[in-house]
Design an enzyme around this catalytic site. Structure first.
Site, mmCIF file in Angstrom:
data_model
loop_
_atom_site.group_PDB
_atom_site.id
_atom_site.type_symbol
_atom_site.label_atom_id
_atom_site.label_comp_id
_atom_site.label_asym_id
_atom_site.label_seq_id
_atom_site.Cartn_x
_atom_site.Cartn_y
_atom_site.Cartn_z
ATOM 1 N N HIS A 104 0.846 -1.195 0.000
ATOM 2 C CA HIS A 104 0.000 0.000 0.000
ATOM 3 C C HIS A 104 0.879 1.242 0.000
ATOM 4 C CE1 HIS A 104 -3.280 -2.757 1.025
ATOM 5 N NE2 HIS A 104 -4.094 -1.809 0.627
ATOM 6 N N LYS A 155 -0.009 5.004 4.647
ATOM 7 C CA LYS A 155 -1.027 4.182 5.317
ATOM 8 C C LYS A 155 -0.617 3.964 6.769
ATOM 9 C CE LYS A 155 -3.523 -0.241 4.870
ATOM 10 N NZ LYS A 155 -4.881 0.305 4.905
#
Lengths: 267, 267, 267, 267
Positions: B156, B160
């Site tokens: 990701h 994040k």
């Protein structure tokens, strides 16, 4: 708990046969009953595969081997031209055939199934014993229902003669059978280098990469708005088929009749 | 053939809401009935998303919007704290809720299901509308039955906050529920750099990679004797969820009661 | 420390132009001097790209824009047919051209270099501003010296017209220039599906995959005895070129004459 | 044109030693002078590796082997504890050492270099003979200058004891030496499963995957605005080191003194 299964290996000195011999000698749930091969008669099967002597010597007489050693299962990775005859001999002797050979006709399969039924034993013909490859093909077929845009990229060694590979063609057939009809891509697409868009099959494309060092790999790539899904299988060596062969040997003890395709055992 | 479905978008100026507005405005099978948002009241919904004016202006009064425009379906990608209230309002007005929000309690879901049943309409709550992600999780669960050695690597964006991702944890749960119990790896394994073997979950490992430029990717890798199987999903942008949202909007017209989980529509 | 650089964006409303406008408006080291575009005259450049109003209005008069706002650098991602004229205008006004356009002839490049030298300013023409793509091509060229067996697989959106991509062809040229002459593969190879072995270039193969959802990806795979080396670049969106554009804008302030190719700035 | 090089293999029955014996026996530019091993004395070296008999029998007396067969090069993949002694013996006999062993101290290397210089012969100590792995590390170091956000994911067999692998640590050191100082990721990041973010090294992360079937793989992933760059090396088997060993054997004939690191031969 489970009893040891006695296995005869046909084509024991072949590339796949040697792996099967190794598997059988090293797995405590299996026992090598006989090792049959055209050449090398008299060599110890253990020595043949780089293991300690096992006392089973190569023989070229399949009938006598069956009669004397009474195996429960035969594993045969030889060639299409002998496979049918081997299977018939095995069934006649009550030896369950596990065949890693392609090229049986539908009539032959039907005939062998009847022979298995009559004898009350199981049998298996499987062109592919790789659990991972079977799962890859199954997932590709399932995904094609929901993400119809797909291409196949397969990788094999650089000396392979045919392209695409058998597995790629089988995968393509499964995809085509499961997705809506679709001619992918831009209808005005142009190749500035001929062939760069790959082989055309039923609306989508197959790409065959050939490089030294690669044994067998395949990637099925699905594309949709804002996302990709990839299913990739890498086969590193022949030994990778052996867990599947063992499952085949065990399963064939449990049913009556001939089953075609290893995927029946992968639920 | 199929009639156009009239859709209200709640949280229309949010990041997902804007994608939904775009979808509805650009898809001839859908029509934008109303666009609700706390801020930006009076802005044209088309302008909001970089499309031509569409005549639907943002409003912050959800009740009035439903009463005046009588949508058939509401799509709501707002936040857990308002989601239950929005869903109740929608059902009361006979508007089928399609909720891309997590955090409903089992009691709330039961309650909303009853309300849908009473009103004779369908409803959908789905934490994940990505067809590819759902297929990845399903295939991972199936493969774990046959190839129990597995690790998850998810990627990701580097800002994040939490690791592993929700999708990775959901995938891990599905794998654990489907495979035999297994503590993978060498029992005497040692990390010379702490954490290098990843997060431990039920016998296997999860690795969370965080890099700029990545939206959401996950790879589930299975290993067996001589082979690997990988299932990889790449999400490139929010728009990737829209094909799933459209399926949700269409499906919710066809049944009665509340369904939880988009995977029910992926057979 | 470093002073803010005043930038004019030509083709500001185009797909790349909008990204450049965003970059310039959001980067404190850059300032938008002018935004030129054939259509949309009078629109605020900030509004155009979904940012707050910035006070710079679109104009279609490039000469007047330069004369009035005196930019230090021009960024131009328009089309080949206007690129040469734009560059000449810029140099005449003492504005350093940063051109993301292909199609200049060697004669034009020589001419523009001379003009830059005479004016005592720098200039840049770069067909590719992606740092990652440039590194991929460089590494592919280096690897080809030591691992000559190679294939290229490139992925683009399913509506792309030409195959292989420009980047794939450029990579192939670099590989061919760096490796020993080699006709890969089995000389008796046969395609059962025509084109499956991909496009032939100088002894190796290029495969072009076209799928929805993909922006631009390329994988260069090298194979040798017992090993593979892969170099893969994924471009997710146009914004990925902007870090390169900024480097171009900064570098062009530091030298005199015209440089062709962004890779000169990547040591 | 080039004359055949006469090679002695030390540790000939070891896992790497057998590959070297195979290489030497099968390559027409190399000739097996002697095969030394502690056990198996008297076995034919060809038989040992599954090739036809070659007439060279295993011996355990390295001094006598050198004296009698006068090899030009010695290849040694034994263990650190004997490596220094073997190297000294070889140099004394005028046999050029090619050592695939780690653990030499800087003082030992200096000493052996002097001995090689005095004797007027070349020598090589190389912890890694994989051309692909060396290129991967080099490219990773180069890319880190321009794309400082990076993570390493390495894959090895599930019985490996240490994590991360030696190659991963070496790669991490090269990256750290080449990029600007950078603490990646969100400073408020939280692991809901401990270790999921991997091992921390100098601002970035290393992930070690352990799965059956994998020999040695590593992926170095760089992320930037809108793009990723991946450099991946897959080692499938020990044989993959042999092309590098052959280069070492050839190169060591051409210079005087001891070289440390195979990468000196990869320009």
């Amino acid at each position: 708990m489970s009893e040891v299964i006695r296995v005869a290996v046909i084509g024991a000195a072949g590339r796949m046969g040697r792996e099967v011999v190794k598997l059988v000698l090293q797995d405590p749930e299996l026992e090598l009953a006989a090792a049959v091969n055209r050449s090398g008669v008299g060599t110890d099967a253990g020595t043949l595969v780089g293991l300690p002597e096992c006392g089973v010597l190569l023989t070229d007489d399949i009938e006598m081997a069956f009669a004397e050693t009474k195996p429960q299962v035969m594993v045969d990775f030889t060639v299409p031209q002998y496979a049918f005859a081997h299977t018939e001999i095995a069934i006649r002797h009550g030896v369950r055939p596990v065949m890693g050979v392609t090229g049986f006709t539908p009539e032959q399969i039907e005939q062998l199934d009847k022979q298995c039924q009559d004898k009350g034993i199981g049998g298996l013909i499987a062109p592919n014993f790789s659990i991972g490859a079977i799962l890859m093909m199954r997932f590709a077929a399932q995904a094609a229902k929901h993400m119809p845009n797909v291409e196949i990229i397969e990788y094999h060694g650089d000396q392979k003669l045919d392209a695409p590979s058998g597995t790629a063609i089988k995968t393509a057939e499964l995809i085509a059978a499961n997705r809506e009809e679709l001619r992918q891509g831009n209808p005005n697409e142009e190749e500035t280098i001929e062939g760069s868009r790959g082989g055309y099959y039923n609306g989508f494309r197959i790409h065959s990469v050939r490089l030294p060092g690669v044994f067998a790999q395949q990637e099925v790539v699905f594309g949709d708005f804002g996302q990709s899904l990839k299913i990739r299988h890498d086969s590193y060596e022949r030994a990778g088929y052996m867990p599947g062969v063992k499952i085949g040997v065990q399963k064939v003890m449990e049913y009556t009749g001939l089953i075609y395709g290893f995927d029946h055992f992968i639920d």
